[in-house]
Motif scaffolding. Structure first.
Motif: not given
Length: 928
Positions: A187-195, A214-215
């Motif tokens: 159930g972990w989330r993943l964040w991809h900062p790009f905008d 997860v960053v």
């Protein structure tokens, strides 16, 4: 699963999956392979008589069929009465891992193996290609085991970070994707900062990252390398050490050249651009090998035999172990570039030059269109069709496979209410990663033509202009360095004003430089504040220096704290210096602690130095212990024993340099097994040279097989020159055959230096034709080193025609320096006409170094007229230093009017030192 509350929603879910499968023209077995699920799992998921599928199964099937996973999960939630948890906005950053498509996280699209008869019509199933391209089976390698330990620790509640370092298309991003799959099921989330940009997104929202996230920092240089890089590094450090948000996992990828930049320690007294990034990355780097070793290749062959057609296709077309590069389309990209028509090749070279010199990731179309002109010869330009530019863009953006194209168009997003940013004025293009690295490697010595610099000034953003101004300055394009920096400064960029000040200072305009630095400081540039502080400190104005450094610190720049610490240390306030250095370390910058430790060690306060070193080590930076040990090694036996103790202390916590030194010491004392263990630990920590040094010591001792094995291990750990160093020892010992064999191994792996050394061995063995053929083939593939070296040897042997031909070959492959060396050799032997001819050829290719060197030699010989003529030729190509030299010559000759005129031209072009030199001459002072 629970009872079904809405059978219609479950039926609709299955209907969507089945309809998509039929539309794709694939059976359930092929779908299972694409989704990486069992055949039975897929059958039950699609069968109306079976229990409903799990969320993970729905996510995998949805991604394989390229459906909207959030809609499918919404139907699943409705079917079981759980509400739309998958689509609800919880306010948390990112999305559940199972909802991500790996390609959206920048995992490369893989080459599709040719297939006949798999589509509904019996031909190639093109609907299954492009965006629908599936990933090949994954082959686990040693780095995956190291990565798994970090992921397991995160699962157990401990925040962590791992950074995979490797060249383009070596599988870094795919390895990270595979590593997080166990967390997807939890159930972990993943964040991809790009905008709106990667750095802006990270800086704005890192403080919002919640537990079990997860960053995802793919291409970490986009986060750590810009003007916000140090702030982002500090924010990540805070995230990892914030127990209230634990566990989180930060995964990043990085190219080796950026790793080297961030981890390099500054010279004492020099600016430290990346202290926070260095502290963050220390101990978290994992090196990716460029190629599969024999174990991984065997695993790939097994997967190929059992049905993975992509791996089978890759294994058939490469025997170098570079499977990931082939699968990512690298060979086709290079083929497209190598065989491109002149306009297409020119567009790609503009993009390569822009990226390698520091322009941003997205290149505006206007810049590319304007810059391309001077990349075409007169004949090529005359042959262009009326619509040549449109044709070139259409060609260069045509995909190799999937979405991978030499240049990929990046569409501007519409303005966003919350961002405060306007829509981009025009579209931009991004160069393929592999071509970018190819350009960095093969065009490193080339200087762009005039149209490039003018287009940059007209179209690029201030952040890019700052980098390009520095690139122009170090290439002696002072005219453009000044104008690019001025353009960025005119936009109000404070750091650009600070850079313009440095250009003015380098040209001798110190008063103007000080004024610009003050202007930049007033505009908010902490770089300017710190530079001013250093200038004031050197001038003995400690109070002013302290005020300036304090302003930088108050603005959040930890380098200000470091500068304050040094000021207090110099003036004897050691307690205050320590307090400031400790504050800096707490903010993520341990550099001041390291520098204070060195200063005290050199001042004889060894106890205080070691205490500071231990504080730095506790903060995660063991470099202070290593530096203290290096200083103590220069003392007597007792001091050397103390040095070993410090190396051991640093080695125990994983310092690669300390481990490498300990390995060499164990080898010297005959403890070979310990030496190898330490060297391997050092290599794993990023110091592959430890294995190289061990291999050299074994080679000298006559243990040739052991030396070769260690060298191969070093290559696997990222040290490309390991075999070359062993071969050089053999060559010096007279074993030419053994050296040749090792050079050939290194050359086969693509090492350009090995090709040059192999050519020299061929010459020494009396095989000059083979040597020249090697050099020619290497030059044709973009490697000039062998041709350049043979050119020197031919010239020394008196074969000037052959030397010139080889120098031209090297220059065409990117190394103009061969012309400069030959010109100097001819000048020294009295062939003045031949020297000038070669120097002019070098100038035509963008390098005035030969003309300037010839001018200096003739001036030293008393031939002022000849010297001035050569300097004028260099000045005519835009070299303002040469123009300043001509102005001085005119002054010496008594022609003050022309001297003044030339000096003003040089000053207007960004080199005011010409006026300063004339002023000195007229006061009777010596000038250089």
């Amino acid at each position: 699963m629970e009872d079904v509350y809405d059978p219609a929603a479950l039926a609709q879910l299955r209907s969507r999956l089945e309809t998509a499968r039929v539309a794709r023209g694939i059976n359930q077995t092929e779908l299972a392979r694409a989704a990486r699920l069992g055949r039975t799992t897929v059958s039950r998921a699609l069968s109306s008589g079976a229990p409903g599928p799990s969320a993970d199964t729905v996510g995998a099937l949805g991604r394989a069929l390229r459906l909207d996973v959030s809609v499918l999960l919404g139907l699943l939630d409705t079917a079981y009465g759980r509400g739309s948890a998958a689509t609800a906005d919880t306010g948390a950053l990112g999305s559940p891992i199972h909802m991500w498509d790996p390609h959206d996280l920048e995992v490369h699209f893989a080459v599709e193996a040719p297939t006949i008869g798999s589509g509904p019509s019996g031909g190639k199933d093109r609907s299954w290609q492009g965006r629908a391209g599936k990933l090949p089976a994954y082959v686990r390698r040693p780095h995956d085991e190291h990565l798994a330990t970090v992921v397991e620790a995160a699962d157990e509640g401990h925040s962590g970070m791992a950074v995979l370092v490797g060249s383009s298309s070596t599988g870094k991003t795919r390895a990270c994707w595979e590593a997080v799959q166990p967390l997807a099921a939890l159930g972990w989330r993943l964040w991809h900062p790009f905008d709106p940009t990667r750095a802006d997104a990270a800086l704005a929202d890192l403080h919002r990252v919640e537990q079990r996230t997860v960053v995802w920092l793919n291409d970490a240089q986009q986060y750590l390398g810009g003007e916000s890089g140090e702030q982002i590094a500090a924010a990540i450090h805070r995230l990892l050490t914030d127990v209230s948000r634990s566990p989180v996992l930060v995964l990043a990828t990085l190219w080796p050249e950026y790793q080297n930049d961030y981890m390099a320690l500054p010279h004492p007294g020099s600016p430290d651009p990346h202290p926070q990034a260095r502290a963050l990355l220390a101990g978290r780097l994992m090196t990716m090998p460029d190629r599969f070793d024999h174990i991984a290749l065997n695993q790939a062959r097994v997967l190929a035999v059992t049905g993975d057609r992509q791996l089978a296709h890759a294994l058939q077309h490469t025997d170098s172990g570079r499977l990931t590069q082939f699968l990512a389309g690298a060979p086709e990209l290079l083929r497209r570039y190598g065989t491109a028509d002149p306009p297409v090749r020119a567009l790609l070279e503009v993009a390569m030059d822009a990226r390698r010199l520091g322009a941003g990731l997205h290149l505006p179309v206007g810049f590319l269109e304007q810059a391309v002109d001077d990349y075409l010869s007169d004949d090529e330009y005359d042959d262009l069709a009326d619509n040549w530019l449109d044709q070139a863009f259409a060609d260069v953006t045509s995909p190799v496979h999937g979405r991978l194209a030499p240049l990929r168009r990046v569409r501007p997003r519409p303005a966003r209410r919350f961002s405060g940013m306007e829509a981009a004025p025009s579209h931009s293009y991004r160069l393929a990663d592999y071509l970018e690295q190819h350009g960095r490697r093969n065009r490193a010595r080339l200087c762009p033509p005039e149209s490039f610099w003018q287009a940059a000034r007209d179209h690029l953003a201030p952040e890019s202009l700052i980098n390009l101004a520095e690139a122009a300055r170090i290439r002696h394009r002072f005219y453009w360095a000044e104008r690019l920096a001025q353009q960025a400064a005119d936009s109000g960029n404070a750091d650009a004003i600070a850079q313009l000040a440095e250009i003015r200072r380098a040209n001798g305009a110190w008063q103007e430089a000080d004024q610009l630095l003050q202007q930049a400081a007033d505009a908010g540039s902490t770089i300017a504040l710190i530079r001013l502080a250093r200038i004031r400190q050197k001038a003995g104005l400690s109070e002013e220096a302290e005020v300036l450094a304090q302003r930088a610190a108050d603005a959040g720049d930890t380098r200000g704290l470091g500068q304050l610490a040094e000021i207090h240390e110099v003036y004897g306030n050691r307690k205050k210096a320590e307090e400031l250095a400790i504050r800096s370390a707490a903010a993520g910058d341990t550099g001041p602690l390291v520098r204070l430790a060195e200063m005290r060690e050199l001042a004889g306060a060894t106890h205080g130095a070691e205490r500071l070193g231990q504080l730095a080590a506790k903060a995660g930076d063991t470099t202070a212990l290593v530096r203290l040990a290096a200083i103590r090694e220069t003392g007597g036996p007792a001091a050397r024993n103390e040095a070993q103790r410090l190396y051991q202390r640093a080695g125990r916590v994983g310092n690669a340099s300390a481990l490498a030194r300990l390995a060499a010491e164990r080898e010297t004392s005959g403890r070979r097994e310990e030496a190898e263990q330490l060297a391997r630990r050092a290599a794993h920590a990023g110091q592959s040279f430890a294995l190289v040094r061990l291999a050299e010591m074994r080679e000298v001792a006559g243990a040739h097989e052991e030396a070769e094995k260690l060298a191969q291990q070093a290559i696997g750990a990222g040290h490309r020159f390991a075999l070359i160093r062993i071969a050089a020892i053999r060559e010096a010992a007279g074993d030419l055959k053994g050296a040749e064999r090792l050079y050939m191994q290194a050359a086969a792996s693509g090492n350009p230096t090995a090709v040059a050394r192999l050519a020299e061995v061929k010459v020494a063995a009396g095989e000059p034709e083979e040597a020249e053929e090697l050099a020619r083939k290497a030059a044709e593939s973009g490697n000039p080193s062998a041709a350049a070296r043979l050119a020197d040897m031919r010239e020394a042997a008196g074969d000037q025609k052959g030397a010139e031909e080889l120098a031209r070959l090297a220059a065409d492959a990117g190394d103009v320096s061969a012309f400069t060396r030959l010109a100097e050799m001819r000048e020294l032997t009295g062939n003045l006409e031949g020297a000038v001819l070669l120097a002019r050829q070098a100038a035509q290719r963008g390098s005035t170094a030969a003309l300037v060197r010839m001018a200096e030699m003739r001036e030293a010989a008393g031939d002022l007229e000849g010297a001035e003529g050569l300097a004028r030729l260099a000045a005519d190509t835009g070299d303002t230093h040469a123009m300043a030299r001509v102005a001085v010559m005119r002054e010496i000759a008594g022609d003050r009017r022309q001297a003044d005129q030339l000096a003003r031209i040089a000053a207007d072009a960004g080199n005011p030192s010409a006026l300063t030199r004339l002023e000195k001459l007229r006061k009777g002072q010596t000038v250089d």
